[in-house]
Design an enzyme around this catalytic site. Structure first.
Site, short mmCIF file in Angstrom:
data_model
loop_
_atom_site.label_atom_id
_atom_site.label_comp_id
_atom_site.label_asym_id
_atom_site.label_seq_id
_atom_site.Cartn_x
_atom_site.Cartn_y
_atom_site.Cartn_z
N LYS A 12 -6.67 8.85 7.05
CA LYS A 12 -5.45 9.83 6.71
C LYS A 12 -5.68 11.24 6.84
CE LYS A 12 -3.31 7.35 2.72
NZ LYS A 12 -3.21 7.50 1.46
N ASP A 68 1.24 9.17 -3.22
CA ASP A 68 1.02 7.79 -3.76
C ASP A 68 2.17 7.08 -3.08
OD1 ASP A 68 -0.18 5.79 -5.25
OD2 ASP A 68 1.50 5.87 -6.58
#
Length: 190
Positions: A12, A68
């Site tokens: 990521k 999130d």
């Protein structure tokens, strides 16, 4: 300029660093010595994103951003939503989560769903959120080897492939996380 990305997922970090302006260096949680689990106790995706970014700023003092993500299925009133990672239990197993969802949708004709990512940026003692949404449908079977999470059963609108059948550059260009990161980058560049 240094920014902490509140994750320990090196893939990521690499992916996001490539999208950020060259003058911004990303740090991971490990880079700042944050080895504990950051609380995610809110009942919304937005709430968890804000909670994580606020935690890093409060406990470590760094400007940062946190994300999130959740899968929201229309016929299930937005479930699994904020519980997407642990939908089938605390073991957080992607196959178990997909199997549970496919079982729950077995007799349903409405398979509409969306992935939602919220990124919260804490910068110069101000907070900003960015939301990316990708609409699509839940397939009846798993298909594809790419990606992670629910990617093998999520087919974005306008495409015949699941996220797990797409190459990463296509997924990022149409996907929820890519859209939220694009907004973050635009904000940082302005």
């Amino acid at each position: 300029m240094q920014l902490v990305f509140a994750t320990n997922n090196l893939n990521k970090i690499k992916e996001v660093q490539a999208l950020l302006p060259k003058h911004i260096t990303l740090l991971s949680l490990k880079d700042i010595g944050c080895l504990e689990d950051i609380p995610e106790t809110q009942n919304t995706i937005e709430g968890n994103s804000i909670q994580k970014a606020t935690y890093i700023k409060k406990h470590y003092g760094y400007d940062c951003f946190a994300d999130d993500t959740g899968l929201e299925v229309t016929i299930l009133n937005g479930a699994p939503g904020v519980y997407s990672a642990r939908y089938a239990g605390e073991q957080r197993n992607a196959n178990d989560n997909m199997d549970k969802l496919l079982t729950e949708l077995h007799t349903k004709t409405n398979r509409n769903a969306q992935f939602k990512t919220v990124i919260t940026l804490q910068l110069n003692n101000k907070q900003q959120t960015f939301t990316g949404i990708c609409e699509g449908d839940i397939t009846k079977t798993k298909s594809g080897e790419q990606g992670f999470g629910y990617d093998p059963i999520f087919k974005p609108k306008g495409f015949q492939q699941t996220f797990a059948e797409m190459d990463l550059s296509l997924k990022n260009s149409i996907g929820h996380r890519g859209k939220a990161i694009e907004q973050l980058v635009h904000f940082l560049n302005s």
